[in-house]
Design a protein around this motif. Structure first.
Motif, mmCIF file in Angstrom:
data_model
loop_
_atom_site.group_PDB
_atom_site.id
_atom_site.type_symbol
_atom_site.label_atom_id
_atom_site.label_comp_id
_atom_site.label_asym_id
_atom_site.label_seq_id
_atom_site.Cartn_x
_atom_site.Cartn_y
_atom_site.Cartn_z
ATOM 1 N N ARG A 13 -2.483 -0.361 -5.689
ATOM 2 C CA ARG A 13 -3.788 -1.004 -6.195
ATOM 3 C C ARG A 13 -3.200 -1.599 -7.662
ATOM 4 N N GLU B 261 1.663 6.678 -5.512
ATOM 5 C CA GLU B 261 0.701 6.108 -6.221
ATOM 6 C C GLU B 261 -0.129 5.124 -5.146
ATOM 7 N N PRO B 262 -1.405 4.932 -5.425
ATOM 8 C CA PRO B 262 -2.108 4.050 -4.460
ATOM 9 C C PRO B 262 -1.638 2.585 -4.650
ATOM 10 N N CYS C 47 -1.426 11.768 -4.366
ATOM 11 C CA CYS C 47 -2.521 10.785 -4.863
ATOM 12 C C CYS C 47 -3.363 10.686 -3.773
ATOM 13 N N ASP C 48 -4.300 9.846 -3.987
ATOM 14 C CA ASP C 48 -5.315 9.801 -2.947
ATOM 15 C C ASP C 48 -4.682 9.383 -1.414
ATOM 16 N N GLY D 170 -0.944 1.184 2.042
ATOM 17 C CA GLY D 170 -1.970 1.075 0.954
ATOM 18 C C GLY D 170 -1.188 2.218 -0.204
ATOM 19 N N LEU D 171 -0.006 2.511 0.030
ATOM 20 C CA LEU D 171 0.495 3.703 -0.769
ATOM 21 C C LEU D 171 1.961 2.946 -1.476
#
Length: 224
Positions: A115, A112-113, A90-91, A213-214
């Motif tokens: 978010r 996944e992020p 993922c990002d 953030g992950l």
């Protein structure tokens, strides 16, 4: 920063990175892999190459020589004989986990992020009891996007299920419960599960981590 290697048993080997491999993706891919990605957008090519660098580094720790790791018709990596594993990207994160078939029946990992899910996705992937759980967790511990974590855990469930069955598992065919205190989750299969070592699998137990953030989830199903 969550590390996927912390979520799997000692008999599994994990490798990860937070960026892409420098240079052109084709520089680190086998010709067969590069050909498979020839029409993909550049970002997809970089992710594909970087996660395979992680996978080959993990395989090397098992004493397995580098080989092409081609996706099957569902996108699942096809591992060398005697090996099971999982990949995710993922990002900002790429990771792979592998193990010998004598130790693991299947491995599913996902990142996944951290978010919110896009609008409408939670309703599409979560059972009513899961949506209630997500709402309760969000009110108690708002520091994690629990809907996204549920989605990631369900992805890890599917990635564990698919190599054993070669069949789809719909989102509503497994009911998940997530423990915020132990960093674990359990998936109760609502359809007949695969048979592993002479016993039918009815639940899949996994672990999760969040940070920087992950969100990362992993299931390592023992062979015995």
């Amino acid at each position: 920063m969550p590390v996927i290697g912390d979520l799997v048993p000692s008999w599994a080997v994990a490798r990860h990175r937070y960026d892409d491999v420098p240079g052109e993706p084709a520089d680190v891919l086998f010709p067969e892999e590069a050909a498979r990605m020839a029409r993909a957008v550049p970002q997809r090519q970089r992710e594909f190459a970087s996660v395979r660098v992680c996978a080959r580094a993990a395989l090397e720790r098992l004493g397995v020589a580098p080989v092409p790791l081609l996706p099957d018709r569902r996108g699942a990596p096809q591992w060398p004989a005697g090996v099971v594993g999982g990949m995710t990207h993922c990002d900002g994160y790429r990771a792979a986990v592998v193990a010998r078939t004598g130790d693991a029946a299947s491995i599913g990992v996902d990142a996944e992020p951290d978010r919110p899910l896009p609008e409408g996705i939670l309703e599409a992937v979560a059972l009513p009891a899961e949506r209630r759980m997500v709402a309760e967790l969000a009110s108690r511990r708002p520091g994690v996007h629990w809907g996204r974590l549920l989605f990631s855990a369900k992805e890890s469930v599917f990635k564990t299920w698919y190599p054993l069955t070669r069949r789809s598992l719909e989102f509503e065919e497994a009911e998940l419960t997530v423990s915020p205190d132990t960093g674990t989750f359990r998936a109760r299969l609502l359809v007949p599960g695969p048979v592993v070592a002479g016993r039918r699998v009815e639940v899949l137990d996994g672990r999760w981590a969040a940070g920087s953030g992950l969100l990362v989830t992993a299931i390592a199903l023992p062979a015995r």
